[in-house]
Design an enzyme around this catalytic site. Structure first.
Site, PDB file in Angstrom:
ATOM      1  N   HIS A  35       0.831  -1.201   0.000  1.00  0.00           N
ATOM      2  CA  HIS A  35       0.000   0.000   0.000  1.00  0.00           C
ATOM      3  C   HIS A  35       0.868   1.254   0.000  1.00  0.00           C
ATOM      4  O   HIS A  35       0.693   2.159  -0.830  1.00  0.00           O
ATOM      5  CB  HIS A  35      -0.896  -0.042   1.251  1.00  0.00           C
ATOM      6  CG  HIS A  35      -1.803   1.132   1.373  1.00  0.00           C
ATOM      7  ND1 HIS A  35      -1.488   2.224   2.135  1.00  0.00           N
ATOM      8  CD2 HIS A  35      -2.995   1.398   0.798  1.00  0.00           C
ATOM      9  CE1 HIS A  35      -2.468   3.104   2.051  1.00  0.00           C
ATOM     10  NE2 HIS A  35      -3.393   2.630   1.242  1.00  0.00           N
ATOM     11  N   GLU A  82      -6.287 -10.139 -13.684  1.00  0.00           N
ATOM     12  CA  GLU A  82      -5.295 -10.199 -12.598  1.00  0.00           C
ATOM     13  C   GLU A  82      -5.368 -11.505 -11.819  1.00  0.00           C
ATOM     14  O   GLU A  82      -4.729 -11.661 -10.791  1.00  0.00           O
ATOM     15  CB  GLU A  82      -5.408  -8.977 -11.677  1.00  0.00           C
ATOM     16  CG  GLU A  82      -6.816  -8.614 -11.270  1.00  0.00           C
ATOM     17  CD  GLU A  82      -6.897  -7.309 -10.473  1.00  0.00           C
ATOM     18  OE1 GLU A  82      -5.862  -6.777 -10.071  1.00  0.00           O
ATOM     19  OE2 GLU A  82      -8.021  -6.858 -10.239  1.00  0.00           O
ATOM     20  N   GLY A 111      -3.536  -6.589 -14.631  1.00  0.00           N
ATOM     21  CA  GLY A 111      -3.107  -6.087 -13.327  1.00  0.00           C
ATOM     22  C   GLY A 111      -2.009  -7.012 -12.829  1.00  0.00           C
ATOM     23  O   GLY A 111      -2.272  -8.024 -12.178  1.00  0.00           O
ATOM     24  N   CYS A 130      -1.569  -2.430 -16.299  1.00  0.00           N
ATOM     25  CA  CYS A 130      -1.706  -1.304 -15.369  1.00  0.00           C
ATOM     26  C   CYS A 130      -1.123  -1.625 -13.996  1.00  0.00           C
ATOM     27  O   CYS A 130      -1.247  -0.842 -13.070  1.00  0.00           O
ATOM     28  CB  CYS A 130      -3.164  -0.881 -15.243  1.00  0.00           C
ATOM     29  SG  CYS A 130      -4.209  -2.170 -14.561  1.00  0.00           S
ATOM     30  N   ARG A 179     -11.772   2.041 -12.457  1.00  0.00           N
ATOM     31  CA  ARG A 179     -11.962   0.681 -11.949  1.00  0.00           C
ATOM     32  C   ARG A 179     -12.996   0.704 -10.837  1.00  0.00           C
ATOM     33  O   ARG A 179     -12.911   1.513  -9.909  1.00  0.00           O
ATOM     34  CB  ARG A 179     -10.633   0.144 -11.403  1.00  0.00           C
ATOM     35  CG  ARG A 179     -10.808  -1.227 -10.804  1.00  0.00           C
ATOM     36  CD  ARG A 179      -9.506  -1.775 -10.306  1.00  0.00           C
ATOM     37  NE  ARG A 179      -9.140  -1.197  -9.018  1.00  0.00           N
ATOM     38  CZ  ARG A 179      -8.002  -1.484  -8.412  1.00  0.00           C
ATOM     39  NH1 ARG A 179      -7.133  -2.291  -8.977  1.00  0.00           N
ATOM     40  NH2 ARG A 179      -7.717  -0.961  -7.250  1.00  0.00           N
TER      41      ARG A 179
HETATM   42  C1  PEP Z   1      -2.848  -4.971  -9.980  1.00  0.00           C
HETATM   43  O1  PEP Z   1      -3.266  -5.870  -9.258  1.00  0.00           O
HETATM   44  O2  PEP Z   1      -1.909  -5.096 -10.784  1.00  0.00           O
HETATM   45  C2  PEP Z   1      -3.460  -3.641  -9.910  1.00  0.00           C
HETATM   46  C3  PEP Z   1      -3.094  -2.682 -10.737  1.00  0.00           C
HETATM   47  O3  PEP Z   1      -4.394  -3.421  -8.942  1.00  0.00           O
HETATM   48  P1  PEP Z   1      -4.068  -3.142  -7.407  1.00  0.00           P
HETATM   49  O4  PEP Z   1      -2.612  -2.878  -7.305  1.00  0.00           O
HETATM   50  O5  PEP Z   1      -4.903  -1.980  -7.033  1.00  0.00           O
HETATM   51  O6  PEP Z   1      -4.507  -4.401  -6.771  1.00  0.00           O
HETATM   52 MG    MG Z   2      -5.178  -5.703  -8.338  1.00  0.00          MG
END
Ligand code: PEP
Ligand code: MG
Length: 849
Positions: A422, A712, A733, A798, A585
């Site tokens: 985070h 993802e 992702g 992303c 998203r």
């Molecule tokens: C990912 O999982 O690659 C993504 C971009 O989403 P997050 O990092 O918010 O889980």
């Molecule tokens: Mg993710």
């Protein structure tokens, strides 16, 4: 031939004789007065290390009777280093006596003494400190130095120039082959078998009377890249003496200066020639060079020229200026800047010359440097910012609750977490320096103490500095260099955009992020993580009410309070991004992330919700999951608590209508996270379509939108064919995809990642560098299966890898349309993409030749 005299037509090659030898030949071809020079190839030097000497009689004969020469290293890339230069080889009693009559006793003593010192240290391997004591070149000092040499080596100081030269060549060749030197140069990128060449050059003495001396001159400031004459000249000196900081004895300025005499005034012809040679280097060698020269009785000698050492920001300015002057092409200018080096321009940096006291090391999670007082929680960070104090937020790890504190801090340091934790993700979005996973630090958040394993401790308010580009933490403040996005940077980026053929968008969650995305010329938003919009105090409470609601109606009531706020968020994003695509998203994290953790927080929540504490505790406990990242999150919430996605879809469409009234029509992109089954997409799509239809009817406005899926989970990649039937785009992702492909928690992997990489289990941290073998194969499978069904399917990445030059190469090869990364990495991605296109172009050009 075992050596080659460097003449305009001799065969001298970088790859055989090294960069210095080749550069000297170029200077000679440009008619610069370079003293006679001989080059020894890598092969010849390697043979010297095994005892096989070249024909030194023949070599020395080139330098006339009583030869005096220097030897300098010449590796293929000057950055790989090599042994230091040795000057005045050939000095002996006889030459010393002659020099006394031509140059005076002081000069003769100085040369001899200098050579004895160099020889004793490099060949005799004697203690340099003992020879340092002879700093004044008197007759007595000279005698004492010779005595010391004889005493320590039990032999006379060699008088034969051939013996001196042989020993020096041997010691240099062997030094290069030594393990320490090899490891040092390998660390700088040299191959294991990198060779060393040597150049042997006739000395230009520079120790005569009056203005005789040596110096270095360059025509650009290595820190800023601005064109300016810089350098130093020292009378009665040799080599790079002028650069040694030994007071100002006999210094002459290069250009006119009110403080003293200058070469420009006293030796105008020599000065004019130096300027001319500088220009020649720039226009013909197509580089800003630093020239090493000697003036001996008003005669100028050019001994060497090396590329000016420079900061990355100077490198950009120099490349752009060379291209603007038509000396190099724009393609060349773009290729001269390593994409990662842009970080230095985009973020504050510590002054490399400043002293530092390091107390911690973690993972470099978001580049840039920051200094501030330690704070241990978000509230203290906000309080410090309100007082105008710079602070560094130090936490075990961060959670959504800390976001406002993170906004208020100058930098973030955490003990836990990895590159996609985070703290790391948010910091990159904000462009804040961040170090995560500094495991050797121990935090006592209650006592507000930070301790190191070796017993140092810091408390709240102590000043520390962190470098998010290296992962280091320092005690105290460090001097900072500010970021710089000048005209040269903008120009270079425009040129890069002309060449690249893959799109670059930004991951941006808030209006400030979106403004940064625009500032860095992203072509849209590739990922807006909407959950980051629910953190403000008033929203958080509505969010918590929604989480606590027992019935759909109550939930809807709480969501009704969030709707106008979300609509305003999206309207603002659309307006900032005017005319560019914005991919939003839908809500992704587990709901419990929005609940307070500590008892105090729970009590405050009970008060706000007007519920008994026990109920609140029970509810929070009920939401707890063993594996939240694999639990009730993403589309699973969308299916089971559909009111949240309904509200978000409505906010997106109402904002679309609103923003389209004032500007270009907006075509929003709505993305579903954490999909693993086609049916999930069908269900959510049906509801989102229904909301769109409602908004069209209610507002009387027409609009379109694109619905896409975030790939993802490994299953989504494998089933991309059927998922693509319902999606206009797939965005990979790679953070979650890496987590799930490896079965590796992205929040906990930091604990052992260092060990795993150092033992070679993983080549790199896969959250940092895309695992092209495993995760990459899933990307390729997903892309191919998706495109099989729909040739126009938009493909992108992303995850955090999107800003990584190696990942961009992979995505470009796999036919992706764009990459999306944190705003501050957008320029790096744009430049990296331009490099890939240009390299491809050059390769294809070579293939058709
Ligand atoms: C990912 O999982 O690659 C993504 C971009 O989403 P997050 O990092 O918010 O889980
Ligand atoms: Mg993710």
């Amino acid at each position: 031939m075992t050596f080659t005299e460097i003449t305009p037509s001799a065969t001298i090659e970088d790859a055989r004789h090294g960069g210095r030898a080749k550069c000297l030949q170029r200077l000679i071809r440009l008619d610069m007065p370079v003293p006679r020079t001989v080059a020894l190839s890598f092969d010849a030097v390697h043979r010297i290390s095994t005892g096989d000497m070249p024909d030194l009689d023949a070599m020395l004969a080139l330098f006339g009777p009583d030869p005096l020469v220097s030897v300098r290293p010449s590796s293929e890339d000057p950055d790989w280093g090599g042994p230091g230069a040795i000057l005045n080889i050939g000095m002996n009693d006889a030459v010393h006596a002659k020099l006394i009559s031509t140059h005076g006793e002081v000069a003769a003593n100085a040369l001899y003494l200098r050579f004895i010192q160099a020889y004793a240290v490099h060949v005799g391997r004697l203690d340099p400190d003992e020879f340092e004591t002879f700093s004044i070149a008197t007759d007595d000092a000279l005698r004492a130095a010779l005595d010391l040499y004889e005493e320590e080596t039990e032999s006379y100081f060699p008088q034969d120039p051939k013996e001196q030269l042989a020993e020096i060549l041997r010691s240099m060749a062997r030094a290069w082959e030594g393990t320490t030197a090899r490891l040092l140069r390998q660390a700088k990128g040299a191959p294991a078998d990198a060779g060393l060449g040597l150049v042997v050059q006739k000395m230009a003495l520079g120790v005569g009377q009056n203005t005789c001396g040596s110096g270095v001159i360059k025509f650009v400031d290595g820190r800023t890249g601005h064109r300016k004459i810089r350098g130093r000249y020292l009378c009665k000196s040799q080599g790079r003496d002028a650069l040694a900081e030994e007071g100002d004895r006999d210094v002459m300025y290069l250009t006119k200066d009110s403080r003293g005499r200058s070469i420009e005034e006293v030796l105008p012809e020599n000065f004019a020639n130096l300027v001319k040679f500088g220009d020649l280097c720039r226009t013909r060698l197509r580089e800003e060079m630093e020239i090493e020269f000697t003036i001996d009785n008003e005669e100028l000698f050019i001994l060497d020229a090396v590329r000016v050492q420079r900061s990355e920001r100077a490198n950009v300015r120099i490349a752009v200026s060379l291209a603007n002057d038509g000396i190099i092409s724009r393609e060349d200018a773009v290729l001269r800047i390593p994409p990662r080096a842009l970080s230095e321009l985009l973020h504050s940096q510590f002054d490399p010359t400043d002293k530092r006291d390091r107390f911690g090391l973690g993972i470099a999670a978001s580049p840039g440097a920051a200094t501030g007082k330690i704070v241990f929680n978000a509230r203290a960070a906000q309080a410090a910012a309100a007082k105008g104090d710079d602070c560094i937020l130090v936490r075990s790890e961060t959670s959504p609750e800390d976001i406002r504190g993170m906004h208020a801090a100058r930098g973030i340091l955490t003990v836990r977490g990895g590159i996609t934790s985070h703290a790391a993700v948010i910091a990159r979005g904000l462009g804040l320096p961040c170090v995560v996973g500094a495991q050797d630090l121990m935090i006592d958040e209650k006592q507000r103490k930070l301790a190191t394993r070796d017993g140092r401790s810091f408390t709240e308010g102590d000043v520390i500095s962190i470098d998010g580009s290296t992962g280091e933490a320092y005690a105290g403040a460090v001097t900072m260099l500010s970021p710089e996005l000048g005209i040269a940077f903008q120009t270079l980026m425009e040129w890069a955009d002309d060449f690249r053929d893959i799109g670059v968008r930004a991951n941006a969650d808030t209006p400030p992020d979106a403004r940064n995305a625009r500032m860095f010329a992203a072509e849209g938003i590739g990922l807006c993580r909407t959950e980051h919009m629910f953190i403000d105090d008033d929203r958080l409470l509505a969010m918590r009410e929604m989480v606590f609601a027992d019935h759909a109606d109550d939930r809807r009531a709480a969501l009704d309070r969030l709707l106008p706020m979300q609509r305003a968020d999206f309207t603002e994003l659309f307006e900032i991004m005017q005319g560019l695509p914005v991919c939003i998203r839908l809500f992704d994290p587990p709901l419990h992330e929005f609940l307070p953790h500590g008892r105090e927080g729970l009590r405050e929540l009970a008060e706000a919700l007007d519920l008994p504490l026990r109920d609140v505790e029970r509810r929070v406990a009920g939401l707890r999951e063993f594996n939240p990242m694999l639990g009730m999150r993403g589309v699973r919430l969308g299916i089971t608590v559909p009111e949240i996605y309904d509200m978000q879809a409505r906010a997106i469409f109402e904002a679309t209508v609103e923003a389209s009234k004032r500007g270009d029509p907006v075509v929003p992109e709505v993305m579903i996270p954490l999909v693993s089954a086609k049916r999930e997409v069908e269900i959510v799509k049906a509801r989102v379509d229904a909301v769109a239809a409602e908004v069209r009817i209610e507002t009387g406005a027409d609009f379109t939108y694109r619905l896409g899926v975030m790939v993802e989970t490994p299953r989504a990649a494998l089933r991309a064919g059927e998922i693509a039937q319902h999606a206009a785009f797939l965005s990979f992702g790679t953070n979650d995809l890496t987590q799930m492909t490896y079965g590796l928690s992205r929040d906990d992997a930091g604990r052992f990642m260092g060990e795993y990489v150092s033992q070679g289990v993983y080549e790199e941290d896969p959250f940092h560098t895309l695992d092209t073998d495993g995760v990459g194969e899933l990307l390729q499978i997903g892309a191919a299966r998706g495109r099989d069904v729909d040739r126009d399917l938009t493909l992108s990445i992303c995850g955090e890898h999107g800003g990584n030059p190696e990942s961009i190469r992979f995505c470009r090869d796999a036919g992706f349309d764009y990459v999306s990364c944190s705003p501050f990495r957008v320029p790096v991605a744009r430049l990296a993409a331009a490099h890939l296109a240009l390299e491809d172009y050059v390769r294809k050009d070579l293939a058709t030749d």
